[in-house]
Design a protein around this motif. Structure first.
Motif, mmCIF file in Angstrom:
data_model
loop_
_atom_site.group_PDB
_atom_site.id
_atom_site.type_symbol
_atom_site.label_atom_id
_atom_site.label_comp_id
_atom_site.label_asym_id
_atom_site.label_seq_id
_atom_site.Cartn_x
_atom_site.Cartn_y
_atom_site.Cartn_z
ATOM 1 N N PRO A 1 2.846 12.086 -6.829
ATOM 2 C CA PRO A 1 2.422 12.996 -7.900
ATOM 3 C C PRO A 1 1.536 14.144 -7.408
ATOM 4 O O PRO A 1 1.710 15.289 -7.832
ATOM 5 N N LEU A 2 0.582 13.852 -6.524
ATOM 6 C CA LEU A 2 -0.330 14.880 -6.030
ATOM 7 C C LEU A 2 0.428 15.983 -5.295
ATOM 8 O O LEU A 2 0.237 17.175 -5.564
ATOM 9 N N VAL A 3 1.281 15.594 -4.370
ATOM 10 C CA VAL A 3 2.019 16.586 -3.581
ATOM 11 C C VAL A 3 2.974 17.378 -4.471
ATOM 12 O O VAL A 3 3.083 18.605 -4.340
ATOM 13 N N ARG A 4 3.627 16.715 -5.419
ATOM 14 C CA ARG A 4 4.534 17.450 -6.312
ATOM 15 C C ARG A 4 3.789 18.447 -7.198
ATOM 16 O O ARG A 4 4.271 19.551 -7.429
ATOM 17 N N VAL A 5 2.596 18.073 -7.668
ATOM 18 C CA VAL A 5 1.806 19.011 -8.487
ATOM 19 C C VAL A 5 1.371 20.208 -7.644
ATOM 20 O O VAL A 5 1.541 21.363 -8.054
ATOM 21 N N ILE A 6 0.814 19.958 -6.465
ATOM 22 C CA ILE A 6 0.360 21.053 -5.605
ATOM 23 C C ILE A 6 1.538 21.936 -5.201
ATOM 24 O O ILE A 6 1.461 23.164 -5.264
ATOM 25 N N MET B 1 0.836 -1.202 0.000
ATOM 26 C CA MET B 1 0.000 0.000 0.000
ATOM 27 C C MET B 1 0.869 1.250 0.000
ATOM 28 O O MET B 1 0.622 2.197 -0.763
ATOM 29 N N ALA B 2 1.890 1.281 0.842
ATOM 30 C CA ALA B 2 2.757 2.465 0.918
ATOM 31 C C ALA B 2 3.453 2.722 -0.415
ATOM 32 O O ALA B 2 3.531 3.867 -0.875
ATOM 33 N N ALA B 3 3.944 1.678 -1.041
ATOM 34 C CA ALA B 3 4.649 1.838 -2.316
ATOM 35 C C ALA B 3 3.705 2.333 -3.404
ATOM 36 O O ALA B 3 4.014 3.320 -4.107
ATOM 37 N N PHE B 4 2.567 1.691 -3.557
ATOM 38 C CA PHE B 4 1.626 2.109 -4.599
ATOM 39 C C PHE B 4 1.075 3.505 -4.320
ATOM 40 O O PHE B 4 0.959 4.323 -5.228
ATOM 41 N N TRP B 5 0.723 3.781 -3.085
ATOM 42 C CA TRP B 5 0.171 5.091 -2.748
ATOM 43 C C TRP B 5 1.203 6.188 -3.008
ATOM 44 O O TRP B 5 0.882 7.237 -3.569
ATOM 45 N N GLN B 6 2.455 5.942 -2.626
ATOM 46 C CA GLN B 6 3.514 6.928 -2.841
ATOM 47 C C GLN B 6 3.741 7.171 -4.334
ATOM 48 O O GLN B 6 3.818 8.308 -4.780
ATOM 49 N N MET B 7 3.859 6.097 -5.097
ATOM 50 C CA MET B 7 4.190 6.226 -6.522
ATOM 51 C C MET B 7 3.030 6.755 -7.362
ATOM 52 O O MET B 7 3.252 7.503 -8.312
ATOM 53 N N LEU B 8 1.810 6.356 -7.032
ATOM 54 C CA LEU B 8 0.678 6.651 -7.907
ATOM 55 C C LEU B 8 -0.226 7.784 -7.435
ATOM 56 O O LEU B 8 -0.952 8.363 -8.241
ATOM 57 N N VAL B 9 -0.192 8.106 -6.148
ATOM 58 C CA VAL B 9 -1.107 9.138 -5.651
ATOM 59 C C VAL B 9 -0.366 10.232 -4.880
ATOM 60 O O VAL B 9 -0.312 11.375 -5.325
ATOM 61 N N ALA B 10 0.185 9.896 -3.742
ATOM 62 C CA ALA B 10 0.762 10.918 -2.861
ATOM 63 C C ALA B 10 1.898 11.691 -3.523
ATOM 64 O O ALA B 10 1.896 12.927 -3.511
#
Length: 159
Positions: free
Chosen positions: A141-146, A130-139
C-alpha cells in the motif's frame, strides 16, 4: 500501476527498498533476540548487498512470473483491480521469500555448509509470515500510494 518500462523500474526499486530493508531488520532482530534501535542502522550494512539481488530476481524472474500466473487466472478487464494487486503480491512473496532467504543463507548465515539446507528452510519459514504481512499491509500500500502520487494524471483546469 506502472505504465512504462521506466515506471516499472522505479516501482520495483521502491518496492525492493521497502521490502528488503524491513526483512533485513526483521532477520537482524531475530538473530539478536529482539528489536533494538541498533537494528535499524545495522540493516544499512546489508542493504547494498541484498537490494540489487532482490531487484534482479524480482525484475527479471519473479515479477514477470507473478504477472503471468495472475493474468492466467484473472481477466484484468473483468476482475476488480484489488484482486489483481493481491494476486501479484501473493505470488511475489511466494517466490521471492525462498529465493531471498537462500541469498541471505549463503551470504550471511554460513554459506555452503552441511547445515545449509536446514538453515535456508528455517530462514524461509521464519520469513514467510513477516514478508506476507509486510507486503500486504505496509510495503504494497505505501509504495502504491507514493508511486500513484508521483505519476498522478493531472487533468486540465476547468474553464
Amino acid at each position: 500501476m506502472p505504465k512504462s518500462l521506466g515506471q516499472e523500474i522505479l516501482f520495483t526499486i521502491m518496492m525492493v527498498f521497502v521490502m528488503v530493508y524491513a526483512m533485513i531488520c526483521y532477520n537482524i532482530a531475530l538473530a539478536m533476540g529482539g528489536l533494538s534501535n541498533s537494528v535499524f542502522l545495522l540493516a544499512f550494512h546489508e542493504l547494498p548487498i541484498m537490494a540489487p539481488i532482490a531487484f534482479v530476481i524480482d525484475f527479471f524472474i519473479v515479477g514477470p512470473l507473478a504477472k503471468k500466473i495472475t493474468f492466467s487466472k484473472f481477466n484484468p478487464e473483468q476482475t476488480n483491480p484489488v484482486f489483481i494487486i493481491l494476486s501479484i503480491s501473493i505470488c511475489s512473496v511466494w517466490m521471492m521469500c525462498p529465493l531471498m532467504s537462500l541469498a541471505a543463507t549463503i551470504l550471511f548465515k554460513g554459506g555452503f555448509q552441511k547445515e545449509m539446507i536446514s538453515i535456508w528452510l528455517q530462514t524461509t519459514a521464519f520469513n514467510y509470515p513477516m514478508a506476507a504481512f509486510w507486503q500486504m499491509l505496509v510495503a504494497g500500500p505505501l509504495v502504491r500510494v507514493i508511486f500513484g502520487l508521483m505519476f498522478k494524471n493531472k487533468k486540465p483546469a476547468a474553464k
